[in-house]
Design an enzyme around this catalytic site. Structure first.
Site, PDB file in Angstrom:
ATOM      1  N   GLU A 117      20.678  -1.556  23.602  1.00  9.42           N
ATOM      2  CA  GLU A 117      19.841  -2.547  22.925  1.00  9.42           C
ATOM      3  C   GLU A 117      19.432  -3.737  23.777  1.00  9.42           C
ATOM      4  O   GLU A 117      19.187  -4.812  23.221  1.00  9.42           O
ATOM      5  CB  GLU A 117      20.593  -3.057  21.695  1.00  9.42           C
ATOM      6  CG  GLU A 117      21.834  -3.929  22.009  1.00  9.42           C
ATOM      7  CD  GLU A 117      23.156  -3.168  22.001  1.00  9.42           C
ATOM      8  OE1 GLU A 117      23.112  -1.927  22.187  1.00  9.42           O
ATOM      9  OE2 GLU A 117      24.210  -3.794  21.828  1.00  9.42           O
ATOM     10  N   ASN A 118      19.340  -3.609  25.107  1.00  8.37           N
ATOM     11  CA  ASN A 118      18.923  -4.744  25.939  1.00  8.37           C
ATOM     12  C   ASN A 118      17.806  -5.518  25.230  1.00  8.37           C
ATOM     13  O   ASN A 118      16.852  -4.923  24.737  1.00  8.37           O
ATOM     14  CB  ASN A 118      18.359  -4.243  27.280  1.00  8.37           C
ATOM     15  CG  ASN A 118      19.223  -3.193  27.895  1.00  8.37           C
ATOM     16  OD1 ASN A 118      20.371  -3.437  28.220  1.00  8.37           O
ATOM     17  ND2 ASN A 118      18.687  -1.979  28.026  1.00  8.37           N
ATOM     18  N   HIS A 120      18.696   1.432  14.680  1.00 12.10           N
ATOM     19  CA  HIS A 120      19.995   0.911  15.125  1.00 12.10           C
ATOM     20  C   HIS A 120      19.794  -0.118  16.242  1.00 12.10           C
ATOM     21  O   HIS A 120      20.276  -1.254  16.163  1.00 12.10           O
ATOM     22  CB  HIS A 120      20.847   2.092  15.612  1.00 12.10           C
ATOM     23  CG  HIS A 120      22.181   1.720  16.184  1.00 12.10           C
ATOM     24  ND1 HIS A 120      23.361   1.971  15.530  1.00 12.10           N
ATOM     25  CD2 HIS A 120      22.536   1.124  17.349  1.00 12.10           C
ATOM     26  CE1 HIS A 120      24.371   1.544  16.254  1.00 12.10           C
ATOM     27  NE2 HIS A 120      23.894   1.027  17.380  1.00 12.10           N
ATOM     28  N   GLU A 121      19.059   0.273  17.273  1.00 12.56           N
ATOM     29  CA  GLU A 121      18.884  -0.624  18.424  1.00 12.56           C
ATOM     30  C   GLU A 121      18.068  -1.852  18.029  1.00 12.56           C
ATOM     31  O   GLU A 121      18.311  -2.951  18.536  1.00 12.56           O
ATOM     32  CB  GLU A 121      18.210   0.117  19.587  1.00 12.56           C
ATOM     33  CG  GLU A 121      18.952   1.373  20.063  1.00 12.56           C
ATOM     34  CD  GLU A 121      20.424   1.141  20.375  1.00 12.56           C
ATOM     35  OE1 GLU A 121      20.779   0.022  20.780  1.00 12.56           O
ATOM     36  OE2 GLU A 121      21.216   2.092  20.189  1.00 12.56           O
ATOM     37  N   GLU A 179      25.800  -3.091  29.744  1.00 11.04           N
ATOM     38  CA  GLU A 179      26.906  -3.101  28.788  1.00 11.04           C
ATOM     39  C   GLU A 179      27.916  -2.039  29.220  1.00 11.04           C
ATOM     40  O   GLU A 179      27.498  -0.951  29.620  1.00 11.04           O
ATOM     41  CB  GLU A 179      26.438  -2.803  27.351  1.00 11.04           C
ATOM     42  CG  GLU A 179      27.529  -3.159  26.347  1.00 11.04           C
ATOM     43  CD  GLU A 179      27.166  -2.845  24.880  1.00 11.04           C
ATOM     44  OE1 GLU A 179      26.248  -2.051  24.643  1.00 11.04           O
ATOM     45  OE2 GLU A 179      27.826  -3.411  24.012  1.00 11.04           O
TER      46      GLU A 179
HETATM   47 ZN   LIG Z   1      24.819  -0.031  18.923  1.00  7.05          ZN
END
Ligand SMILES: [Zn+2]
Length: 845
Positions: free
Chosen positions: A265-266, A298-299, A110
Site C-alpha cells: 500500500e505505498n 484492501h490497499e 515494508e
Molecule cells: Zn494490508
C-alpha cells in the site's frame, strides 16, 4: 546493478549527549557523512571521526570528535550498494518484451527494508516529509509517491551529475532527473518508486484525484481497464465512508512481474503482483475479478488506515491489516452488491481464522515484537488479517454500523498524520457507541484462541457455557474466558456473557446463537432435540448461508478435537445434499478434502470416497451444467467450477469426457474454455498421463503473459501422477527464467499436496533446502515453507520427515513460530486420523 545516493536528514537529537549518531542501514556502504548543528549561534559543523557500517546490527554509526548535544541537526550522507534480486529494498523485476529481456527497478520497503534503500530512522513512528529525486536512464516511466514536480535530461559530460552528488556508474551519456512533490508526513516503510518501460490507463475521481493503472509494456493495455474502474470507485467509496478526503493528488496502481507479497500500500503508489491487478477480457475468471477488486479495496483502505494514521510499533500491525481485511469486503459489497461478498468473508476468512486459531501455541492478534525478523513472521494471514478482520466484523455488528462509522471518522480526524495504538481506536468507538469497547475487545485481541460455546435448552431454561477450543483439548487453558456476544435469534436475552456458565430464562422457542456467524467462536447444541432442529433448518435451507456453513465447520472442527467421530460429520453432509450456495459448498469441499486425508492410512477408501463425492455433487452438476447461463449469479459461476472439479475428482465418466473434449478443442482449435473452469479442464488429461497435454501446458506456461493462465497451467502440471514428470518440474524451480521466485512456493506445495508426487517433492525440498534458504531468507514466503509442508502431513512417517528437516531450524527467528505450530498441528492431525479411521471405514462400508 548498483545504485548510489545522497540523503539529507533534518531532525532533532534527543536524550543524553553522546559522541555518535546512529541510523538504520542494511548492506549499504555509507562513504561520507557531514553533521551540522543549528542553534542561536548559527550553523556549526561537527567533525565525523569515523563511519562505522555495522551490517550485523542493521546500523551505521557516525562517531564524532566532539559531543553531540540535544538540538537541531542536519546530516548529509553519501552511500552506495549493489542491487540484489531478493524482493526487498530496491530490486529488479524481470520480464520479456517479445524476445527482449527487460527489467523494472522498484522498491518494497515494508516492513523494515527502507534501510536497504537509504540510511534513515526506519521505524513507523519516525514520520517525515520525503523530498525524492531519482536520476535514471532516459526514456522510461519514473513513478514516486507523489506527482512529478520537475523532469529534465542532463548529460554526464557537462558535470550535470555532480549537482546531485553522483558519479557516473556506467558509460551512459544522458540521464533523466525526476524530482517529486514533497510527500505528506509519513513512515519510511511507505516510501516507494517504480521505474522502467510501462504503459498506463488513467481517469479521475469525482473530486479530481488522478487515478492510473500501470503494467509493463509486455501486457495488453486493456488488461488495465477493470482495475482502473475499481481503483477509482474504491477511493470514492472510502472518502464517503470515512468522511475524510484522499490526501494525495494522485493514486498509481502498478502490476509488477516480480513481487513477494500480494500487494503493497505505498502511499499514492500501490504495487501488486500482476495476478491481482490485471484482468484479460474474455480470459479472466469471476473468482479472479473478485480477488482483484478485494485486493485493490484492501490497499486503498490502507491509504487511510495505515498511511494517514499508522500503528506506533509493529506489535499493533493488526490495526493496519485486520482493518484493511474487513474494509476490503465493506467496499466491494457496496461496489458489487450482486456478489454477496460478506458470505465469502465468512467462508474464507472465518474458516482460515478459526482453524489456525485452534492450534495450541498460536500467537494472539496483538503480539510483542522484539527482533526485526519477527515482524515478517507476524504477518500470519490467518491471524493478523483473517482473525483480526473477523474480530472487527464482530465489533461492528456489536456496536452497529452507524456508531462504527462515526467512530472511525472521529479517529481519522483526531490522529491524521500521527501514530496510534488500539486504545486510541477503542476510545473513539466508545464515544460513538456508548459501550466500553476496550474491555470488550482487549480479551479477544490479546488472548490467542477462541471459545466453544455450548447451548443447552430444556423448555424455557437456557444454559450457556464457554471453554477454550483447541484441536488438542488437553492444552486448553481452563481459566481462559472471553466476553461472548450472543447474536441470539430469540429476543430478551443479554447482548453478551463473560462467565464460564450462565443460566437464563428464554422462551420455549428453540434458541440459536451466533446468527450470521458474526462472532469468533463455534457453537455446540447440547441436546438431541436441538441438534435435530438445526439439521431440519439446514435441509429446508431456512438457516442463513453463514449459519449453514459454520454449523458444518464447527462439527468438523469438533471431530478433529475428539468431541465427535468424523464419521458423524460425513453423515451430516447428507443434510446438505440439496445445497445450492457456493460459500456453503466451500466448507463441504473442505470436509471432503479432510476425508481424503484418511486415504493415506487406508488406500481402499479412495474408490468409496469417490463414489460418495459423485453422489454428493450430482444435483448441482445437473443444475449448473458446463456452460455459463445468461444472467447467472457470480456465486453459481464459482460453484460450477467447484462441483465439476469434485465430479472430475470422483472420475464421473461424463464429466471426465467433457473436460477432455474442452481441452482438446482448446489445444487443437484454440477454442476458449470459460476461465472459471479452465483449470479443471487442464487437470484431467495431465492426471491421465497424456504426454502431449503435459508438453502443451508447459509451453503455455512458459510463453503466456497472462499470470492467471500461467497459474492454471501450474495447477494442472502439478497434478501429474508421474514422479519423473514431477522431477522435471522441480528441476525448473531453480531457474528464474522458467519459474519466477515469487511462484516457487506454489509449484512446490502443489507437488507436496499431491499424494503421487509427495515423496519426490519432499526429497527435493530436503536436498535443496540451502538453496531455498539462500533465495528466500529475506522474503515473506520463506516462513510459509514449514507451514505448507506441515499441511501435507497425514502419517507418522511424514511426521518424522518433518522433524528431521525442521528440528534443527528452530533457531531461525523467521521460521521458529511456523515450525513449532507445525509440530503441534501434525501431532493433533495424525492422532485424529488414527483415532477416527475406524469410524470413517464404518461410514463408507
Ligand atoms: Zn494490508
Amino acid at each position: 546493478m548498483r545504485f548510489s545516493g545522497h540523503v539529507v536528514l533534518r531532525g532533532k537529537k534527543v536524550g543524553r549527549p553522546s559522541q555518535r549518531i546512529t541510523l538504520h542501514q542494511h548492506e549499504l556502504k555509507v562513504t561520507s557523512a557531514k553533521i551540522t548543528k543549528h542553534d542561536k549561534k548559527g550553523d556549526q559543523a561537527l567533525t565525523v571521526s569515523r563511519i562505522n557500517n555495522q551490517n550485523a546490527l542493521d546500523e551505521v554509526r557516525l562517531h564524532t570528535e566532539g559531543m553531540v548535544y540535544p538540538g537541531d541537526y542536519t546530516l548529509e550522507l553519501d552511500f552506495e550498494a549493489p542491487i540484489t534480486t531478493g524482493m526487498t529494498g530496491i530490486y529488479p523485476c524481470f520480464f520479456k518484451d517479445g524476445e527482449v529481456e527487460k527489467q523494472l527497478i522498484m522498491t518494497q520497503f515494508e516492513s523494515h527494508h527502507a534501510r536497504e534503500g537509504f540510511p534513515c530512522v526506519d521505524e513507523p513512528e519516525a514520520k517525515a516529509v520525503f523530498n525524492m529525486t531519482l536520476v535514471t536512464r532516459p526514456g522510461i516511466a519514473v513513478l514516486g509517491n507523489t506527482p512529478v514536480k520537475e523532469q529534465k535530461e542532463i548529460t554526464s559530460k557537462d558535470g550535470g551529475l555532480t549537482a546531485y552528488n553522483l558519479k557516473a556508474n556506467d558509460t551512459a551519456e544522458k540521464y533523466l532527473v525526476t524530482t517529486f512533490e514533497p510527500t505528506p508526513r509519513m513512515s519510511s516503510y511507505l516510501l516507494a518508486f517504480v521505474m522502467g518501460d510501462l504503459i498506463s490507463r488513467s481517469t479521475k475521481t469525482k473530486r479530481g484525484t488522478e487515478v492510473s493503472t500501470w503494467a509493463t509494456v509486455a501486457q495488453p493495455a486493456d488488461s488495465l481497464d477493470y482495475a482502473l474502474d475499481v481503483a477509482k470507485r474504491s477511493i470514492e467509496f472510502f472518502e464517503d465512508y470515512f468522511g475524510v478526503d484522499y490526501p494525495l493528488a494522485k493514486a498509481d496502481h502498478v502490476a509488477c512481474p516480480d513481487f513477494s507479497a500480494g500487494a503493497m500500500e505505498n502511499w499514492g503508489l500501490i504495487t501488486y503482483r500482476e495476478r491481482v491487478l490485471l484482468a484479460y477480457p474474455g480470459e479472466t475468471a469471476q473468482s479472479t475479478f473478485e480477488q482483484i477488486a478485494l485486493v485493490i479495496a484492501h490497499e486503498t483502505s490502507h491509504q487511510w488506515f495505515g498511511n494517514l494514521v499508522t500503528m506506533r510499533w509493529w506489535d499493533d500491525l493488526w490495526l493496519n491489516e485486520s482493518f484493511a481485511n474487513m474494509m476490503e469486503y465493506q467496499a466491494v459489497d457496496v461496489m458489487f452488491p450482486e456478489w454477496h461478498v460478506w458470505n465469502t468473508f465468512i467462508a474464507a476468512e472465518g474458516l482460515s481464522a478459526l482453524r489456525r486459531d485452534a492450534v495450541a501455541g498460536v500467537q494472539a492478534v496483538k503480539s510483542e515484537v522484539h527482533h526485526p525478523d519477527e515482524i515478517s513472521s507476524l504477518f500470519d494471514p490467518s491471524i493478523v488479517y483473517a482473525k483480526g478482520g473477523r474480530l472487527l466484523y464482530m465489533l461492528k455488528n456489536y456496536v452497529g454500523e452507524e456508531a462504527f462509522r462515526q467512530g472511525l471518522a472521529a479517529y481519522f480526524k483526531k490522529h491524521a498524520y500521527g501514530n496510534t495504538e488500539g486504545a486510541d481506536l477503542w476510545a473513539a468507538l466508545s464515544e460513538t457507541s456508548g459501550k466500553d469497547i476496550a474491555s470488550f475487545m482487549n480479551p479477544w485481541l490479546t488472548r490467542s484462541g477462541f471459545p466453544l460455546v455450548t447451548v443447552e435448552q430444556e423448555g424455557t431454561e437456557l444454559t450457556f457455557r464457554q471453554e477454550q477450543f483447541l484441536d488438542d483439548p488437553k492444552k486448553a487453558d481452563p481459566e481462559r474466558k472471553w466476553p461472548v456476544p450472543l447474536f441470539a435469534t430469540t429476543p430478551g436475552l443479554p447482548d453478551s456473557f463473560e462467565a464460564a456458565e450462565v443460566k437464563l430464562q428464554g422462551s420455549a422457542d428453540p434458541t440459536l446463537i451466533n446468527s450470521g456467524a458474526k462472532g469468533h467462536y463455534i457453537v455446540r447444541y447440547a441436546t438431541d432435540e436441538q441438534k435435530k432442529h438445526v439439521l431440519d433448518l439446514v435441509r429446508s435451507r431456512e438457516l442463513a448461508e453463514p449459519d449453514r456453513l459454520m454449523l458444518l465447520n464447527g462439527s468438523s472442527m469438533m471431530s478433529r478435537a475428539g468431541y465427535e467421530a468424523f464419521g458423524n460429520v460425513l453423515a451430516m453432509l447428507e443434510a446438505y445434499e440439496q445445497e445450492t450456495s457456493e460459500p456453503v459448498w466451500d466448507i463441504m469441499a473442505l470436509v471432503v478434502g479432510e476425508s481424503r486425508r484418511f486415504i493415506d492410512l487406508d488406500d481402499a477408501l479412495e474408490p468409496k470416497i469417490k463414489a460418495f463425492v459423485d453422489k454428493l455433487v450430482a444435483n448441482q452438476v445437473t443444475r449448473l451444467g458446463w456452460s455459463t447461463q445468461d444472467g447467472e449469479s457470480s456465486a453459481d459461476q464459482k460453484l460450477r467450477a467447484l462441483v465439476l472439479g469434485l465430479s472430475c475428482y470422483a472420475e464421473n465418466s461424463a464429466s471426465v469426457a467433457k473436460a477432455k473434449e474442452l481441452f482438446a478443442a482448446y489445444k487443437d482449435r484454440n477454442e476458449q474454455i470459460p476461465a472459471e473452469i479452465r483449470t479443471l479442464a487442464f487437470v484431467v488429461p495431465v492426471k491421465e498421463g497424456d504426454k502431449a497435454a503435459f508438453d502443451f501446458l508447459l509451453k503455455l506456461h512458459d510463453t503466456t503473459q497472462n499470470s492467471d493462465l500461467k497459474n492454471d497451467a501450474c495447477d494442472a502440471l502439478t497434478a501429474t501422477r508421474d514422479p519423473k514428470r514431477a522431477t522435471e518440474l522441480l528441476a525448473r524451480l531453480k531457474d528464474p527464467k522458467l519459474v519466477k521466485p515469487q511462484d516457487v512456493d506454489r509449484w512446490l506445495v502443489y507437488l507436496l499436496r499431491n499424494r503421487y508426487t509427495r515423496a519426490t517433492a519432499w526429497e527435493w525440498m530436503v536436498t535443496n533446502w540451502q538453496w531455498l534458504e539462500d533465495t528466500f531468507k529475506n522474503d515473506k514466503s520463506y516462513d510459509y515453507l514449514p507451514r505448507y509442508a506441515a499441511s501435507c502431513v497425514n502419517t507418522r512417517e511424514y511426521q518424522q520427515k518433518f522433524r528431521d528437516l525442521f528440528e534443527s531450524k528452530q533457531d531461525q527467528v523467521l521460521l521458529k513460530r511456523n515450525i513449532q505450530l507445525g509440530f503441534e498441528e501434525i501431532e493433533t492431525r495424525v492422532s485424529w486420523l488414527e483415532r477416527d479411521i475406524a469410524s470413517v471405514q464404518t461410514f463408507f462400508s
